[in-house]
Motif scaffolding. Structure first.
Motif, mmCIF file in Angstrom:
data_model
loop_
_atom_site.group_PDB
_atom_site.id
_atom_site.type_symbol
_atom_site.label_atom_id
_atom_site.label_comp_id
_atom_site.label_asym_id
_atom_site.label_seq_id
_atom_site.Cartn_x
_atom_site.Cartn_y
_atom_site.Cartn_z
ATOM 1 N N SER A 260 13.660 2.621 11.386
ATOM 2 C CA SER A 260 12.578 2.815 10.412
ATOM 3 C C SER A 260 12.710 1.851 9.248
ATOM 4 O O SER A 260 11.732 1.207 8.831
ATOM 5 C CB SER A 260 12.587 4.263 9.901
ATOM 6 N N LEU A 261 13.913 1.730 8.723
ATOM 7 C CA LEU A 261 14.138 0.840 7.587
ATOM 8 C C LEU A 261 13.911 -0.618 7.981
ATOM 9 O O LEU A 261 13.324 -1.396 7.215
ATOM 10 C CB LEU A 261 15.552 1.038 7.048
ATOM 11 N N ALA A 262 14.357 -0.984 9.184
ATOM 12 C CA ALA A 262 14.189 -2.364 9.649
ATOM 13 C C ALA A 262 12.708 -2.700 9.844
ATOM 14 O O ALA A 262 12.245 -3.778 9.450
ATOM 15 C CB ALA A 262 14.958 -2.572 10.950
ATOM 16 N N LEU A 263 11.955 -1.781 10.464
ATOM 17 C CA LEU A 263 10.530 -2.030 10.671
ATOM 18 C C LEU A 263 9.785 -2.123 9.345
ATOM 19 O O LEU A 263 8.907 -2.987 9.174
ATOM 20 C CB LEU A 263 9.922 -0.907 11.524
ATOM 21 N N TYR A 264 10.126 -1.253 8.421
ATOM 22 C CA TYR A 264 9.456 -1.302 7.124
ATOM 23 C C TYR A 264 9.781 -2.605 6.399
ATOM 24 O O TYR A 264 8.890 -3.244 5.817
ATOM 25 C CB TYR A 264 9.854 -0.107 6.269
ATOM 26 N N GLY A 265 11.053 -3.007 6.428
ATOM 27 C CA GLY A 265 11.436 -4.256 5.793
ATOM 28 C C GLY A 265 10.753 -5.453 6.429
ATOM 29 O O GLY A 265 10.326 -6.391 5.736
ATOM 30 N N LEU A 266 10.632 -5.434 7.766
ATOM 31 C CA LEU A 266 9.951 -6.529 8.468
ATOM 32 C C LEU A 266 8.480 -6.592 8.063
ATOM 33 O O LEU A 266 7.923 -7.680 7.838
ATOM 34 C CB LEU A 266 10.083 -6.332 9.975
ATOM 35 N N PHE A 267 7.836 -5.428 7.977
ATOM 36 C CA PHE A 267 6.426 -5.416 7.581
ATOM 37 C C PHE A 267 6.251 -5.950 6.162
ATOM 38 O O PHE A 267 5.312 -6.721 5.895
ATOM 39 C CB PHE A 267 5.856 -4.000 7.671
ATOM 40 N N VAL A 268 7.116 -5.550 5.243
ATOM 41 C CA VAL A 268 7.020 -6.026 3.863
ATOM 42 C C VAL A 268 7.157 -7.547 3.818
ATOM 43 O O VAL A 268 6.425 -8.231 3.084
ATOM 44 C CB VAL A 268 8.092 -5.359 2.986
ATOM 45 N N MET A 269 8.071 -8.106 4.613
ATOM 46 C CA MET A 269 8.240 -9.558 4.643
ATOM 47 C C MET A 269 6.973 -10.240 5.159
ATOM 48 O O MET A 269 6.516 -11.247 4.609
ATOM 49 C CB MET A 269 9.428 -9.936 5.529
ATOM 50 N N VAL A 270 6.386 -9.677 6.227
ATOM 51 C CA VAL A 270 5.147 -10.255 6.772
ATOM 52 C C VAL A 270 4.016 -10.147 5.765
ATOM 53 O O VAL A 270 3.230 -11.089 5.582
ATOM 54 C CB VAL A 270 4.776 -9.543 8.098
ATOM 55 N N GLN A 271 3.919 -9.009 5.091
ATOM 56 C CA GLN A 271 2.821 -8.774 4.156
ATOM 57 C C GLN A 271 2.906 -9.652 2.918
ATOM 58 O O GLN A 271 1.872 -10.103 2.396
ATOM 59 C CB GLN A 271 2.791 -7.304 3.748
ATOM 60 N N THR A 272 4.107 -9.908 2.440
ATOM 61 C CA THR A 272 4.255 -10.605 1.166
ATOM 62 C C THR A 272 4.681 -12.056 1.284
ATOM 63 O O THR A 272 4.464 -12.835 0.350
ATOM 64 C CB THR A 272 5.288 -9.871 0.291
ATOM 65 N N VAL A 273 5.287 -12.454 2.416
ATOM 66 C CA VAL A 273 5.838 -13.805 2.539
ATOM 67 C C VAL A 273 5.178 -14.603 3.650
ATOM 68 O O VAL A 273 4.647 -15.697 3.429
ATOM 69 C CB VAL A 273 7.376 -13.763 2.762
ATOM 70 N N ARG A 274 5.194 -14.072 4.856
ATOM 71 C CA ARG A 274 4.761 -14.852 6.016
ATOM 72 C C ARG A 274 3.241 -14.928 6.162
ATOM 73 O O ARG A 274 2.694 -15.995 6.402
ATOM 74 C CB ARG A 274 5.367 -14.241 7.293
ATOM 75 N N HIS A 275 2.553 -13.775 6.033
ATOM 76 C CA HIS A 275 1.101 -13.739 6.263
ATOM 77 C C HIS A 275 0.388 -12.914 5.193
ATOM 78 O O HIS A 275 -0.346 -11.974 5.518
ATOM 79 C CB HIS A 275 0.798 -13.159 7.652
ATOM 80 N N PRO A 276 0.539 -13.254 3.921
ATOM 81 C CA PRO A 276 -0.110 -12.443 2.876
ATOM 82 C C PRO A 276 -1.630 -12.496 2.937
ATOM 83 O O PRO A 276 -2.299 -11.551 2.505
ATOM 84 C CB PRO A 276 0.425 -13.064 1.576
ATOM 85 N N ASP A 277 -2.205 -13.595 3.466
ATOM 86 C CA ASP A 277 -3.668 -13.703 3.525
ATOM 87 C C ASP A 277 -4.295 -12.631 4.409
ATOM 88 O O ASP A 277 -5.480 -12.301 4.241
ATOM 89 C CB ASP A 277 -4.081 -15.082 4.047
ATOM 90 N N ASP A 278 -3.505 -12.093 5.357
ATOM 91 C CA ASP A 278 -4.041 -11.054 6.233
ATOM 92 C C ASP A 278 -4.276 -9.739 5.509
ATOM 93 O O ASP A 278 -4.894 -8.827 6.076
ATOM 94 C CB ASP A 278 -3.092 -10.808 7.410
ATOM 95 N N PHE A 279 -3.780 -9.635 4.288
ATOM 96 C CA PHE A 279 -3.876 -8.376 3.553
ATOM 97 C C PHE A 279 -4.666 -8.528 2.261
ATOM 98 O O PHE A 279 -4.596 -7.663 1.383
ATOM 99 C CB PHE A 279 -2.473 -7.843 3.253
ATOM 100 N N LEU A 280 -5.428 -9.619 2.156
ATOM 101 C CA LEU A 280 -6.273 -9.839 0.990
ATOM 102 C C LEU A 280 -7.696 -9.371 1.291
ATOM 103 O O LEU A 280 -8.114 -9.353 2.450
ATOM 104 C CB LEU A 280 -6.278 -11.313 0.604
ATOM 105 N N PRO A 281 -8.439 -8.983 0.251
ATOM 106 C CA PRO A 281 -9.811 -8.492 0.470
ATOM 107 C C PRO A 281 -10.692 -9.520 1.147
ATOM 108 O O PRO A 281 -10.559 -10.729 0.931
ATOM 109 C CB PRO A 281 -10.300 -8.195 -0.954
ATOM 110 N N VAL A 282 -11.584 -9.039 1.976
ATOM 111 C CA VAL A 282 -12.523 -9.880 2.706
ATOM 112 C C VAL A 282 -13.913 -9.691 2.133
ATOM 113 O O VAL A 282 -14.345 -8.571 1.884
ATOM 114 C CB VAL A 282 -12.516 -9.532 4.207
ATOM 115 N N GLU A 283 -14.618 -10.786 1.928
ATOM 116 C CA GLU A 283 -15.988 -10.723 1.437
ATOM 117 C C GLU A 283 -16.834 -11.646 2.307
ATOM 118 O O GLU A 283 -16.643 -12.861 2.304
ATOM 119 C CB GLU A 283 -16.054 -11.167 -0.016
ATOM 120 N N GLY A 284 -17.723 -11.077 3.076
ATOM 121 C CA GLY A 284 -18.505 -11.889 4.009
ATOM 122 C C GLY A 284 -17.627 -12.398 5.126
ATOM 123 O O GLY A 284 -16.962 -11.639 5.807
ATOM 124 N N ASN A 285 -17.597 -13.729 5.278
ATOM 125 C CA ASN A 285 -16.778 -14.327 6.328
ATOM 126 C C ASN A 285 -15.513 -14.968 5.781
ATOM 127 O O ASN A 285 -14.757 -15.574 6.532
ATOM 128 C CB ASN A 285 -17.587 -15.390 7.083
#
Length: 363
Positions: A173-198
């Motif tokens: 659980s801790l490893a998966l959560y840590g991996l997700f945080v790294m993806v969300q904040t470091v590797r792919h932060p654009d995937d978690f930003l608001p979308v407007e139109g296209n």
């Protein structure tokens, strides 16, 4: 638009709530005292929402949503451990009931309400399917590993993990959560930003003025104070809630649902306000991030706490709960894949949330 200057009430209310917590901690409350504590609790919730938005606006997304989710969950874990220590064998299923309630509240209640508000405003709520799908997949995996598998393992009698299995679930659980945080904040932060139109709306696209470092630091301190007061005051009024639940003939698990609803109020209000600003992605970040943090941080903390805690630790869900969880995951996938949702999807998630609440009080 978030105002840069902190309103005075958002500073005074957490201080008043802290004083109320100090005065009432460990004491039995009369009817009038319960009303006063409840008012202080509501004020602390509203103040927490304000300060969370100020800090989130300063640090930008997705760090802002992550900050509120982790802050609330860390204090929630402390509350669970405290109640387990004082509850003895009666609190054997408290961690399970609280975590499951948090998952259903976030993945159906907050999720559905955010989609409903977003769809009412623009007819269609638009969000980033890549980031939201990754978050939902992580929540589904964490919930299955920690809450479903204990019902079917055979090393320990009852819906419990053995010591080795609990250690594995905690580390995973801790490893998966840590991996997700790294993806969300470091590797792919654009995937978690608001979308407007296209297109994706970055922090530079938000036209409101960013809070100063001094205002953000003050809000960060007051956010922590407000969150501590929310959880502390919820614990203070929990005996009154337990008495009311017992008098009404409701199951003990209903207490966990009520407390989870109180603790998650700041995130709920923050998510609704973000959806009203056409930032549905931020709302979904809050919802799924809270569910993920609730499992990813609670299970490791409970695993460590079992070193000192006596009595069984029931983590496995019952049949009704597993059906609700499975239906939530399936419906969530169907909602997320298109990257857009209408009133129908929001209504479906809210119907699942209503079913959870109803079955919690009438199993």
């Amino acid at each position: 638009m978030i105002r840069v200057l902190t309103d005075r009430w958002t500073v005074f209310v957490p201080i008043i709530a802290a004083l109320a917590l100090a005065v009432t901690w460990g004491r039995s409350l009369s009817g009038v005292a319960v009303v006063v504590v409840a008012a202080a609790l509501i004020g602390a919730v509203l103040a927490a929402v304000y300060h969370a938005e100020v800090v989130a606006h300063r640090v930008g997304e997705p760090f802002g949503s992550l900050l509120l989710a982790v802050a609330v969950t860390v204090i929630e874990v402390a509350l669970i451990v405290t109640l387990m220590i004082s509850g003895g064998d009666k609190a054997a299923s408290l961690a399970r009931d609280t975590v499951f309630a948090a998952v259903m509240i976030t993945c159906n209640g907050i999720f559905g309400l955010s989609l409903l508000v977003g769809a009412l405003r623009r007819r269609v709520a638009v969000f980033n399917a890549e980031g939201t799908g990754a978050a939902l997949a992580t929540v589904a995996t964490l919930a299955t590993l920690s809450l479903v598998l204990p019902t079917f393992t055979t090393s320990q009698a009852g819906p419990e993990f053995s010591a080795g299995q609990l250690a594995f679930a905690a580390v995973a659980s801790l490893a998966l959560y840590g991996l997700f945080v790294m993806v969300q904040t470091v590797r792919h932060p654009d995937d978690f930003l608001p979308v407007e139109g296209n297109g994706v709306v970055t922090d530079e696209d938000v036209h409101s003025e960013s809070p100063t470092a001094k205002a953000a630091l003050l809000s960060l301190v007051m956010l922590f104070v407000a969150l501590v007061c929310v959880v502390g005051l919820a614990k203070v009024v929990s005996p009154s809630i337990e008495s009311a639940v017992a008098d009404a003939g409701l199951p003990p698990s209903a207490v966990g649902v009520v407390i989870a609803l109180l603790v998650l109020l700041p995130e709920t209000l923050a998510a609704v306000r973000a959806a009203r600003r056409d930032q549905v992605q931020i709302s979904l970040n809050l919802a799924l991030g809270s569910a993920m943090a609730s499992i990813g941080l609670t299970i490791p903390a409970i695993a460590v706490a079992t070193i000192w805690l006596d009595g069984p630790l029931v983590l496995g869900l019952g049949a009704t709960q597993m059906v609700l969880l499975a239906l939530t995951i399936v419906v969530g996938v169907l909602t997320v894949v298109p990257g857009r949702a209408t009133l129908l999807q929001g209504g479906v998630h809210l119907a699942l949330f209503s079913a959870f609440v109803f079955l919690a009080v009438s199993p």
